[in-house]
Design a protein around this motif. Structure first.
Motif, short mmCIF file in Angstrom:
data_model
loop_
_atom_site.label_atom_id
_atom_site.label_comp_id
_atom_site.label_asym_id
_atom_site.label_seq_id
_atom_site.Cartn_x
_atom_site.Cartn_y
_atom_site.Cartn_z
N LYS A 204 -11.48 3.32 -6.11
CA LYS A 204 -10.54 2.36 -6.72
C LYS A 204 -10.07 2.95 -8.05
CE LYS A 204 -14.34 -0.31 -8.76
NZ LYS A 204 -15.04 -1.59 -8.81
N PRO B 259 -2.70 -0.46 -4.49
CA PRO B 259 -3.59 0.29 -3.58
C PRO B 259 -2.86 1.50 -3.01
CG PRO B 259 -3.60 -2.07 -3.07
CD PRO B 259 -2.50 -1.85 -4.06
N CYS B 260 -3.58 2.62 -2.90
CA CYS B 260 -2.88 3.81 -2.41
C CYS B 260 -3.83 4.79 -1.72
CB CYS B 260 -2.12 4.51 -3.53
SG CYS B 260 -3.17 5.44 -4.65
N THR B 261 -3.21 5.64 -0.92
CA THR B 261 -3.87 6.78 -0.28
C THR B 261 -3.06 8.01 -0.64
OG1 THR B 261 -4.67 5.45 1.59
CG2 THR B 261 -4.50 7.84 1.92
N HIS C 62 0.86 -1.18 0.00
CA HIS C 62 0.00 0.00 0.00
C HIS C 62 0.89 1.23 0.00
CE1 HIS C 62 -2.65 3.20 1.52
NE2 HIS C 62 -3.62 2.51 0.97
N SER D 161 -9.46 -4.59 -5.68
CA SER D 161 -8.27 -4.61 -4.82
C SER D 161 -7.35 -3.42 -5.09
CB SER D 161 -7.48 -5.91 -5.03
OG SER D 161 -6.92 -5.98 -6.32
N HIS D 162 -7.59 -2.71 -6.19
CA HIS D 162 -6.77 -1.54 -6.53
C HIS D 162 -7.38 -0.29 -5.90
CE1 HIS D 162 -5.61 -4.01 -10.35
NE2 HIS D 162 -4.97 -4.42 -9.27
N THR D 163 -7.44 -0.28 -4.60
CA THR D 163 -8.16 0.76 -3.85
C THR D 163 -7.50 2.12 -3.96
OG1 THR D 163 -6.96 0.22 -1.83
CG2 THR D 163 -9.05 -0.92 -2.21
#
Length: 318
Positions: A222, A169-171, A107, A228-230
């Motif tokens: 996403k 996935p990333c923020t 992540h 799953s690629h949030t």
């Protein structure tokens, strides 16, 4: 021995899922699988030569820090600021992103006051402009911007980086003026005569497309059709730095931007943990743009699109 176990955990995070860690280590060290298991569990100590072999083979450093010395070791790609080799820079970036992408658990959390470069890489002219702008030597001469100065290999590398980033996935935590910096770069390049009016308008339009992409990711939470690629998007008025924190299952890595486009990389776990706590604190103070944060997101995008429109109007009046 804890440091040795952490070392093997980092190695495990960079090898493909189908690869058995003990068998792979046994082949590299030329020991039995049983001996490899002992070293992975910390029952048998690695010697210096074995540490060097493993580090060189997997590209994973063995980090040792005496407890009484609060020091952090960073790696960085040495790119000549006078004549920046963008091909070398992108290849190194790709190698790092591929390692992250291959990990089972990953992540990325980003704090930034500039649009993350991976979003630019979808659009060739915008990609070329950012690479051109980062080249201080070019901007200090009378050379005019021409996307043709960047090879097809560079454009393809950028597109590959963009696609890989979509699948991680990333923020992202953006500052209040995150878009403003790119708009000002385009304005300066146009006013200084480095870029023609039609090309400047095309690049501004691609900035708009980039922001439209962000809006779609935020609505869906996403970046692709794969759940799953949030993607989670926040806005914080004040950020201290541009940082990328990679959170794997067993360890973390941190990338800090410096000298415009270069980055410092470390896997020092206390440092990464402190960075994660800082980022979590920022999120607590931030406004969410994802999912139900439609009101705040629309207000932010409205101001960004207005800046784009105003610059296009200025260019047409010039």
């Amino acid at each position: 021995m804890n440091q040795q176990i952490d070392f093997f955990n980092r190695i495990k995070s960079v090898i493909p899922d189908y690869q058995n860690l003990a068998q792979t280590v046994a082949e590299v060290l030329e020991v039995s699988t049983n001996e490899a298991y002992k070293k992975i569990r910390g029952n048998s100590t690695l010697n210096l030569q074995q540490i060097v072999k493993l580090s060189d083979n997997f590209g994973v450093p063995f980090l040792y820090k005496p407890d009484q010395l609060p020091t952090v070791t960073f790696d960085y790609l040495s790119v000549d600021q006078e004549i920046p080799n963008m091909l070398l820079y992108l290849k190194d970036l790709l190698k790092n992103l591929q390692k992250i992408h291959q990990s089972k658990s990953k992540h990325i959390t980003i704090t930034t006051d500039d649009i993350p470069l991976f979003h630019f890489f979808k659009y060739p002219e915008l990609t070329c402009f950012k690479l051109f702008y980062w080249s201080d030597s070019v901007m200090n001469t009378d050379t005019k911007f021409d996307p043709g100065i960047f090879t097809e290999e560079i454009i393809n590398l950028a597109k590959e980086l963009h696609q890989l980033y979509l699948e991680i996935p990333c923020t992202e935590i953006w500052a209040k003026d995150t878009v403003h910096g790119t708009i000002e770069q385009i304005r300066y390049a146009h006013e200084a005569g480095y870029i023609s009016s039609p090309l400047a308008e095309q690049i501004i339009e691609q900035v708009r497309y980039c922001l439209t992409d962000m809006n779609m990711y935020a609505i869906a939470s996403k970046k692709t059709i794969d759940p799953s690629h949030t993607f989670t998007w926040y806005n914080c008025d004040v950020l201290g730095s541009i940082s990328y924190l990679i959170d794997f299952k067993d360890n973390m890595a941190c990338y800090n931007r410096f000298n415009t486009f270069n980055y410092l990389r470390t896997e020092d776990q206390p440092y990464c943990l402190q960075t994660r706590k800082w980022m979590q604190g920022l999120i607590m103070k931030s406004v969410s743009f994802s999912g139900q944060g439609e009101k705040h997101r629309n207000k932010f995008l409205y101001h960004a699109f207005t800046e784009c429109d105003n610059l296009i109007a200025e260019i047409n009046q010039a």
